[in-house]
Design an enzyme around this catalytic site. Structure first.
Site, PDB file in Angstrom:
ATOM      1  N   GLU A 134       0.783  -1.250   0.000  1.00 52.55           N
ATOM      2  CA  GLU A 134       0.000   0.000   0.000  1.00 52.55           C
ATOM      3  C   GLU A 134       0.814   1.299   0.000  1.00 52.55           C
ATOM      4  O   GLU A 134       0.564   2.211   0.775  1.00 52.55           O
ATOM      5  CB  GLU A 134      -0.944   0.005   1.225  1.00 52.55           C
ATOM      6  N   GLU A 241      -6.169 -10.856  -0.685  1.00 56.07           N
ATOM      7  CA  GLU A 241      -6.943 -10.600   0.544  1.00 56.07           C
ATOM      8  C   GLU A 241      -8.437 -10.513   0.244  1.00 56.07           C
ATOM      9  O   GLU A 241      -9.145  -9.652   0.702  1.00 56.07           O
ATOM     10  CB  GLU A 241      -6.462  -9.299   1.205  1.00 56.07           C
TER      11      GLU A 241
END
Ligand SMILES: Oc1ccccc1CN[C@@H]1C=C[C@@H](O)[C@H](O)[C@H]1O
Length: 337
Positions: A134, A241
């Site tokens: 991220e 995820e």
């Protein structure tokens, strides 16, 4: 040994099917379901910096070791998560003994020590690592997320993280991991970052697409365009995820409002079934680019989405319900020609 076919068996010609695990997952009912349905695991938190390296001279190996031992015993793949992230990182990384910000060289040395120690310990047991997590900013007008990592060490720390990992385990597959990666504006910024790493000869092997989706997104076309765009870099894709929230994405965290409904209504479940059916239809279509699909958490009994972004609002994002039973969406995922 339960001889019921699971997700991993239905998808054995496509890609491994994984799940994020924590301490609870390794015994009892949850372990039984895990071994029946999955053949890959990712420690949900056990290998994050604040858990595995809480103080400069202290590593905390117990939970990560038990997860890796469980995988070895049951012949499961393990994805390591994650080596550099702006969240769940302890403050000590960025402070010297006097409590002042460390220099760039000190931070790079600390990161190298961390990566060398952690990746080295699981060499040959963890086949893929989310090296960066991220680092693209949420603001479409920005590029890289401003974090202490970037503030102190600058952009070069991003390539260095991959080089440190590759140096200690040349066989490990190294990934860049991010969320909302199908939104065109974020897709193009992730593409720009990863293309630069590839063009600079950085040892990166794949892109991790978190897949924290909902019944509202992504659209089929956004998902297909993202897969094609990233695959054009010549990298393999992991969906890392996956969960399908029954609520729209909210950026700001908040508490559940009194009286706020958090039931899985038939209408919401029908939308979730359609979304899971689309997602896995597209995954099967692009099996030549996709080499792993991992769900984030095992069942609706517990999801990180029960606490994020709305604290205390029950979510129902997975293929197994709170009694660990297969939901309707499960049968749409496994029932394909
Ligand atoms: O959905 C998000 C919204 C804002 C920031 C990060 C995320 C996703 N962030 C993920 C989710 C859960 C954590 O356990 C994972 O390590 C992290 O990669």
């Amino acid at each position: 040994q339960d001889n019921t076919k699971g997700l991993k068996d239905y998808y054995q010609e496509f890609f491994p099917i994984g799940v994020a695990v924590n301490g609870r997952s390794l015994a009892g009912q949850e372990a039984h379901l895990l071994l029946q349905e999955f053949n890959s695991i990712t420690p949900e938190n056990a290998m994050k910096m604040e858990v595995i390296h809480p103080r400069k001279l202290e590593y905390n190996w117990a939970l990560a070791d038990s997860i890796v031992a469980f995988a070895q015993k049951n012949r499961l793949r393990v994805r390591g998560h994650t080596l550099l992230w702006h969240e769940q990182v302890p403050d000590w990384f960025f402070l010297d003994d006097q409590g002042a910000p460390v220099t760039k060289d000190t931070l790079l040395k600390r990161l190298k020590d961390h990566i060398t120690t952690v990746v080295g310990r699981y060499k040959g047991k963890v086949y893929a690592w989310d090296v960066l997590n991220e680092v693209i900013d949420d603001n479409p007008k920005q590029f890289l997320r401003q974090s202490k990592w970037l503030e102190i060490a600058g952009e070069e720390i991003l390539a260095k993280a991959f080089e440190y990992a590759h140096e200690v385990d040349p066989d490990a597959l190294l990934f860049y991991n991010d969320y909302n990666s199908e939104r065109p504006e974020k897709r193009e910024r992730i593409y720009r970052l990863v293309k630069k790493l590839v063009d600079d000869g950085v040892p990166i092997h794949g892109i991790g697409l978190q897949g924290h989706w909902s019944i509202f997104e992504p659209s089929t076309s956004d998902l297909e365009q993202a897969i094609e765009r990233y695959a054009s870099l010549g990298l393999q894709l992991h969906f890392t995820e996956l969960d399908v929230s029954v609520y729209p994405w909210e950026k700001e965290r908040r508490r559940k409002r009194p009286g706020e409904i958090d039931a899985l209504t038939p209408a919401l479940e029908e939308k979730q079934i359609a979304q899971y059916e689309m997602i896995f239809s597209v995954f099967r279509k692009y099996k030549s680019h996709i080499t792993s699909v991992t769900f984030w958490n095992l069942s609706d009994r517990y999801s990180w989405l029960d606490h994020y972004p709305v604290q205390g609002r029950k979510n129902y994002p997975l293929l197994f319900d709170r009694n660990l039973e297969r939901k309707k969406a499960y049968y749409k995922v496994v029932d394909f020609k």
